[in-house]
Design an enzyme around this catalytic site. Structure first.
Site, PDB file in Angstrom:
ATOM      1  N   ARG A  54      -4.719   9.210   3.817  1.00  0.00           N
ATOM      2  CA  ARG A  54      -3.408  10.043   4.303  1.00  0.00           C
ATOM      3  C   ARG A  54      -2.685  10.375   3.062  1.00  0.00           C
ATOM      4  NH1 ARG A  54      -3.004  13.492   7.816  1.00  0.00           N
ATOM      5  NH2 ARG A  54      -0.785  14.561   7.907  1.00  0.00           N
ATOM      6  N   VAL A  87       7.741   6.412  16.925  1.00  0.00           N
ATOM      7  CA  VAL A  87       7.333   7.372  15.462  1.00  0.00           C
ATOM      8  C   VAL A  87       6.028   8.027  15.812  1.00  0.00           C
ATOM      9  CG1 VAL A  87       6.761   7.071  13.057  1.00  0.00           C
ATOM     10  CG2 VAL A  87       8.559   5.820  14.177  1.00  0.00           C
ATOM     11  N   CYS A 140      -5.316   7.244   9.182  1.00  0.00           N
ATOM     12  CA  CYS A 140      -5.708   6.824  10.506  1.00  0.00           C
ATOM     13  C   CYS A 140      -5.366   7.823  11.686  1.00  0.00           C
ATOM     14  CB  CYS A 140      -4.546   5.492  10.721  1.00  0.00           C
ATOM     15  SG  CYS A 140      -5.145   4.004   9.722  1.00  0.00           S
ATOM     16  N   ARG A 182      -9.131  -1.026   3.802  1.00  0.00           N
ATOM     17  CA  ARG A 182      -8.248  -0.046   3.047  1.00  0.00           C
ATOM     18  C   ARG A 182      -6.844  -0.614   2.708  1.00  0.00           C
ATOM     19  NH1 ARG A 182      -7.230   4.252   7.150  1.00  0.00           N
ATOM     20  NH2 ARG A 182      -5.599   4.598   5.598  1.00  0.00           N
ATOM     21  N   ARG A 242      -1.035  14.449  13.110  1.00  0.00           N
ATOM     22  CA  ARG A 242      -0.227  14.226  11.840  1.00  0.00           C
ATOM     23  C   ARG A 242       0.000  15.440  11.066  1.00  0.00           C
ATOM     24  NH1 ARG A 242      -2.316   8.551   9.393  1.00  0.00           N
ATOM     25  NH2 ARG A 242      -0.123   8.508   8.594  1.00  0.00           N
ATOM     26  N   PRO A 243       1.066  16.234  11.770  1.00  0.00           N
ATOM     27  CA  PRO A 243       1.360  17.568  11.288  1.00  0.00           C
ATOM     28  C   PRO A 243       1.873  17.562   9.807  1.00  0.00           C
ATOM     29  CG  PRO A 243       2.969  16.763  12.668  1.00  0.00           C
ATOM     30  CD  PRO A 243       1.876  15.726  12.683  1.00  0.00           C
ATOM     31  N   ILE A 244       1.950  18.521   9.222  1.00  0.00           N
ATOM     32  CA  ILE A 244       2.503  18.428   7.803  1.00  0.00           C
ATOM     33  C   ILE A 244       3.413  19.715   7.745  1.00  0.00           C
ATOM     34  CG2 ILE A 244       0.797  16.998   6.507  1.00  0.00           C
ATOM     35  CD1 ILE A 244      -0.064  19.739   5.406  1.00  0.00           C
ATOM     36  N   ASP A 245       3.975  20.173   8.873  1.00  0.00           N
ATOM     37  CA  ASP A 245       5.047  21.332   8.713  1.00  0.00           C
ATOM     38  C   ASP A 245       5.963  21.265   7.859  1.00  0.00           C
ATOM     39  OD1 ASP A 245       5.108  19.542  11.187  1.00  0.00           O
ATOM     40  OD2 ASP A 245       7.079  20.895  11.515  1.00  0.00           O
ATOM     41  N   ASP A 269       3.997   0.585  11.966  1.00  0.00           N
ATOM     42  CA  ASP A 269       2.823  -0.111  11.508  1.00  0.00           C
ATOM     43  C   ASP A 269       2.591  -1.466  11.994  1.00  0.00           C
ATOM     44  OD1 ASP A 269       2.593   2.336  10.326  1.00  0.00           O
ATOM     45  OD2 ASP A 269       2.940   1.618   8.415  1.00  0.00           O
ATOM     46  N   LYS A 315       0.765  -1.179  -0.057  1.00  0.00           N
ATOM     47  CA  LYS A 315      -0.008  -0.157  -0.175  1.00  0.00           C
ATOM     48  C   LYS A 315       0.907   1.230   0.114  1.00  0.00           C
ATOM     49  CE  LYS A 315      -1.828   1.329   4.042  1.00  0.00           C
ATOM     50  NZ  LYS A 315      -1.389   3.059   4.271  1.00  0.00           N
ATOM     51  N   ASN A 316       1.901   1.336   1.046  1.00  0.00           N
ATOM     52  CA  ASN A 316       2.491   2.531   1.077  1.00  0.00           C
ATOM     53  C   ASN A 316       3.648   2.716   0.273  1.00  0.00           C
ATOM     54  OD1 ASN A 316       0.993   3.122   3.013  1.00  0.00           O
ATOM     55  ND2 ASN A 316       2.380   2.361   4.824  1.00  0.00           N
TER      56      ASN A 316
HETATM   57  N1  EPU Z   1       6.132  14.412  11.274  1.00  0.00           N
HETATM   58  C1  EPU Z   1       6.424  15.710  11.693  1.00  0.00           C
HETATM   59  N2  EPU Z   1       5.939  16.602  10.689  1.00  0.00           N
HETATM   60  C2  EPU Z   1       5.771  16.517   9.302  1.00  0.00           C
HETATM   61  C3  EPU Z   1       5.538  15.158   8.834  1.00  0.00           C
HETATM   62  C4  EPU Z   1       5.697  14.309   9.937  1.00  0.00           C
HETATM   63  O1  EPU Z   1       6.566  16.074  12.868  1.00  0.00           O
HETATM   64  O2  EPU Z   1       5.619  17.411   8.476  1.00  0.00           O
HETATM   65  C5  EPU Z   1       6.371  13.613  12.136  1.00  0.00           C
HETATM   66  C6  EPU Z   1       5.067  12.751  12.632  1.00  0.00           C
HETATM   67  O3  EPU Z   1       4.406  13.211  13.488  1.00  0.00           O
HETATM   68  C7  EPU Z   1       5.756  11.432  12.967  1.00  0.00           C
HETATM   69  C8  EPU Z   1       6.822  11.309  12.029  1.00  0.00           C
HETATM   70  O4  EPU Z   1       7.195  12.696  11.683  1.00  0.00           O
HETATM   71  O5  EPU Z   1       5.981  11.586  14.328  1.00  0.00           O
HETATM   72  C9  EPU Z   1       6.888  10.205  10.833  1.00  0.00           C
HETATM   73  O6  EPU Z   1       5.599  10.447  10.165  1.00  0.00           O
HETATM   74  P1  EPU Z   1       5.675  10.197   8.512  1.00  0.00           P
HETATM   75  O7  EPU Z   1       5.765  11.615   8.008  1.00  0.00           O
HETATM   76  O8  EPU Z   1       7.048   9.292   8.372  1.00  0.00           O
HETATM   77  O9  EPU Z   1       4.343   9.277   8.382  1.00  0.00           O
HETATM   78  P2  EPU Z   1       3.386   9.556   7.235  1.00  0.00           P
HETATM   79  O10 EPU Z   1       4.082   9.864   5.984  1.00  0.00           O
HETATM   80  O11 EPU Z   1       2.329  10.525   7.275  1.00  0.00           O
HETATM   81  C10 EPU Z   1       3.645   6.980   6.617  1.00  0.00           C
HETATM   82  C11 EPU Z   1       2.706   5.992   6.312  1.00  0.00           C
HETATM   83  C12 EPU Z   1       2.127   5.324   7.648  1.00  0.00           C
HETATM   84  C13 EPU Z   1       3.056   5.157   8.738  1.00  0.00           C
HETATM   85  C14 EPU Z   1       4.323   6.219   8.733  1.00  0.00           C
HETATM   86  C15 EPU Z   1       5.362   6.024   9.332  1.00  0.00           C
HETATM   87  C16 EPU Z   1       1.576   6.300   4.300  1.00  0.00           C
HETATM   88  C17 EPU Z   1       0.617   6.622   3.404  1.00  0.00           C
HETATM   89  N3  EPU Z   1       1.478   6.358   5.621  1.00  0.00           N
HETATM   90  O12 EPU Z   1       2.914   8.102   7.085  1.00  0.00           O
HETATM   91  O13 EPU Z   1       1.450   4.175   7.309  1.00  0.00           O
HETATM   92  O14 EPU Z   1       2.877   4.843   9.994  1.00  0.00           O
HETATM   93  O15 EPU Z   1       4.714   6.619   7.384  1.00  0.00           O
HETATM   94  O16 EPU Z   1       6.286   4.975   8.881  1.00  0.00           O
HETATM   95  O17 EPU Z   1       2.659   5.831   3.664  1.00  0.00           O
HETATM   96  C18 EPU Z   1      -0.242   2.585   7.926  1.00  0.00           C
HETATM   97  O18 EPU Z   1       0.088   2.130   6.938  1.00  0.00           O
HETATM   98  O19 EPU Z   1      -0.915   1.904   8.535  1.00  0.00           O
HETATM   99  C19 EPU Z   1       0.197   3.698   8.089  1.00  0.00           C
HETATM  100  C20 EPU Z   1      -0.150   4.442   9.459  1.00  0.00           C
END
Ligand code: EPU
Length: 408
Positions: free
Chosen positions: A92, A318, A116, A387, A121-124, A297, A22-23
Site C-alpha cells: 500500500r 476507519v 491489504c 510483510r 482504498r480510495p486516493i481521492d 489495525d 512498519k507504518n
Molecule cells: N480515505 C479516503 N480517501 C483517501 C484516502 C483515505 O476516503 O484519499 C479513507 C479510507 O477509505 C479510510 C480512511 O480514509 O476509510 C483512512 O484511511 P488512511 O488513508 O488513513 O489509510 P492508509 O493510509 O491507506 C494506513 C496504514 C494502514 C492502516 C490505515 C489506518 C500504511 C502503509 N497503512 O493506510 O495499515 O489501517 O492507515 O490507520 O501506513 C496495516 O498496517 O495492517 C494497515 C492496513
C-alpha cells in the site's frame, strides 16, 4: 507461497522485543527520494514491505547499505524510471511514490497500488492535495512542474493523504497549511525525519504548517511498532502465557491498552516491558477510530481473544468492511456475524484447523488462534504475515512456540 505449521496449545513465556514500526518506516524510506544526500535510518524492520520499498528506491538509482541496525540510503544520483508495477501492487505504501516522485522528478503514474485488500482504498484526497499544490493529470500520470504552497483541508483523517501532502509540500515553493490531518505517531516521525533533512515543518493538533525547502540527507531511529506490541500482548493472553514485551511504545498504545483492560486483562509495566494476564474476561465492545483512538489495525487481533473469553463486538469506523478475516478464523472455531461495520464475536471453543492469511493482521489473528489451540494447525499464504512482522519464527520459537515456516 509459504505456510506455517503450528503445534499449538503451549503456554508461551519469555521476552520478546518490539521491532521498528512498519507504518513509520515506510513513509521515511519514500521520503528519502525527496533528498539529495545520504540518510541514516536506525531500527528499520526487516520485513517484506520494507524490502519492497527499498527495491523501489533502488530502481531509481538509490544506493542502500545495511550495517547492523543502521541503513544508509544514498539518493544523490536518482533518475526517473517508471516504477515496477509488480512491486507497486504488493504494498500500500507505494502510494507514497506519488508525493515523492512528484517532488523529485515532477511526475508519477497513478497505478494500481497494492496492500491489504479489506476494503475499497480510495486516493481521492491524495489527488486533491496534489492538485492544490500545483499538480495536474497528464493521461494516467500526475505531473507537477513547479509545486507551490497552498491551503489543504482534509475532510477526514487519512494517514496516506497526510503523508503524501507533506511529501510534496516539503519541497514546494512557499508556505503550505494542511488541516484535518492524521496525527498517528508515524506522522510525527516523518516530520522529524524531514526536519533533520532541512525541512521546516510543524504540527499543532491536526494542522501541519510547512515552509518548502530543498533537502539534504538526514537521520532518524524508527519508533517501535505499537501494532506488533499489541499483537504479542494478545498472543500472550490467548495462550495464558507470560510474555514480557520489551521496547513497547507505551505512550502510543494508550487506547489499545485501555481496550485490553476493558476486556478483563490485567496489564502491567516493569522496567520498560509490558505484560498482561487474564483470569476472568468480560464481554466487551470496541470501536476503531483514527489515532489517538483504538487502531483499526489491532481489531483483528482482539477477535480471537474475545472469542476465547466472553465474546464481544467490534465496530470499525476507519475500514467499515474490514471483517473478511473472520472467515479465516472460523476453521479455528471462532464464531461471528457481521452487519455493516459491526461484527459480533461469540464465545467459542478454539480448536486447531487449516486456514490461510487473508491479509496482514487477519493472518496474525489466525496464527494466534493456531498457537492457542491444542494440536497441529496450518496457515497458508504466510508471506502475507511476514510483510509486517519481523523475525516471526525466531521470536515465537524463543517463547516456546512450536512453529515452522515452510516454502511450498
Ligand atoms: N480515505 C479516503 N480517501 C483517501 C484516502 C483515505 O476516503 O484519499 C479513507 C479510507 O477509505 C479510510 C480512511 O480514509 O476509510 C483512512 O484511511 P488512511 O488513508 O488513513 O489509510 P492508509 O493510509 O491507506 C494506513 C496504514 C494502514 C492502516 C490505515 C489506518 C500504511 C502503509 N497503512 O493506510 O495499515 O489501517 O492507515 O490507520 O501506513 C496495516 O498496517 O495492517 C494497515 C492496513
Amino acid at each position: 507461497m509459504k505456510k506455517i505449521i503450528v503445534n499449538g496449545g503451549k503456554r508461551l513465556s519469555g521476552e520478546i522485543s518490539v521491532s521498528g514500526s512498519k507504518n513509520a518506516a515506510l513513509p521515511i524510506i519514500f521520503a528519502c527520494i525527496l533528498t539529495k544526500g545520504i540518510s541514516e535510518i536506525e531500527n528499520l524492520p526487516d520485513i517484506g514491505d520494507v524490502k519492497i520499498a527499498l527495491s523501489l528506491l533502488e530502481s531509481f538509482g538509490a544506493l542502500i547499505e545495511r550495517e547492523g541496525n543502521k541503513t544508509m540510503i544514498d539518493t544523490r544520483r536518482l533518475r526517473y524510471v517508471d516504477p515496477d508495477v509488480d512491486l507497486v501492487k504488493k504494498i500500500r505504501a507505494s502510494t507514497y511514490l506519488l508525493g515523492a516522485c512528484l517532488s523529485r522528478f515532477g511526475r508519477c503514474p497513478v497505478m494500481s497500488f497494492g496492500g491489504c485488500n479489506f476494503s475499497l482504498r480510495p486516493i481521492d484526497m491524495h489527488i486533491d492535495a496534489f492538485m492544490k499544490l500545483g499538480a495536474r493529470m497528464d493521461g494516467d500520470a500526475l505531473v507537477c512542474d513547479s509545486p507551490h504552497g497552498s491551503v489543504i483541508e482534509f475532510r477526514k483523517a487519512s494517514v496516506g493523504a497526510t503523508v503524501n501532502a507533506v511529501l510534496l509540500a516539503a519541497t514546494a515553493d512557499g508556505e503550505t497549511v494542511i488541516s484535518g490531518c492524521a496525527v498517528e505517531p508515524h506522522i510525527d516521525s516523518l516530520i522529524s525525519f524531514l526536519n533533520s533533512c532541512g525541512a521546516s515543518i510543524t504540527r499543532h493538533d491536526r494542522e501541519i504548517r510547512i515552509s518548502g525547502r530543498s533537502l539534504h540527507g538526514g537521520s532518524i531511529s524508527v519508533i517501535g511498532d505499537m501494532i506488533e506490541a499489541g499483537s504479542y500482548l494478545a498472543l500472550s493472553l490467548m495462550t495464558d502465557g507470560n510474555v514480557r514485551i520489551l521496547k513497547s511504545p507505551l505512550f502510543d498504545m494508550k487506547a489499545s491498552l485501555d481496550a485490553f483492560s476493558s476486556l478483563g486483562a490485567k496489564i502491567c509495566f516493569s522496567d520498560g516491558s509490558l505484560y498482561g494476564s487474564i483470569d476472568d474476561g468480560r464481554y466487551f465492545s470496541v470501536t476503531t477510530a483514527p489515532y489517538p483512538g483504538f487502531p483499526t489495525d489491532l481489531q483483528p487481533l482482539l477477535a480471537p481473544l474475545m472469542a476465547h473469553q466472553r465474546g464481544g463486538e467490534i465496530t470499525d469506523n476507519v475500514w467499515p468492511t474490514r471483517f473478511g478475516y473472520l472467515s479465516s478464523l472460523s476453521p479455528f472455531g471462532v464464531k461471528s456475524t457481521v452487519n455493516d461495520n459491526r461484527a459480533l464475536i461469540f464465545k467459542s471453543e478454539i480448536r486447531n484447523g487449516i486456514s490461510s492469511a487473508p491479509d496482514l493482521r487477519g493472518g496474525m489473528a489466525a496464527l494466534i488462534c493456531a498457537l492457542a489451540a491444542e494440536g497441529q494447525s496450518e496457515i497458508y499464504s504466510a508471506e502475507t504475515i511476514l510483510r509486517g512482522y519481523e523475525g516471526l519464527e525466531e521470536k515465537l520459537c524463543a517463547l516456546g512456540a512450536d512453529i515452522k515456516i515452510k516454502k511450498l
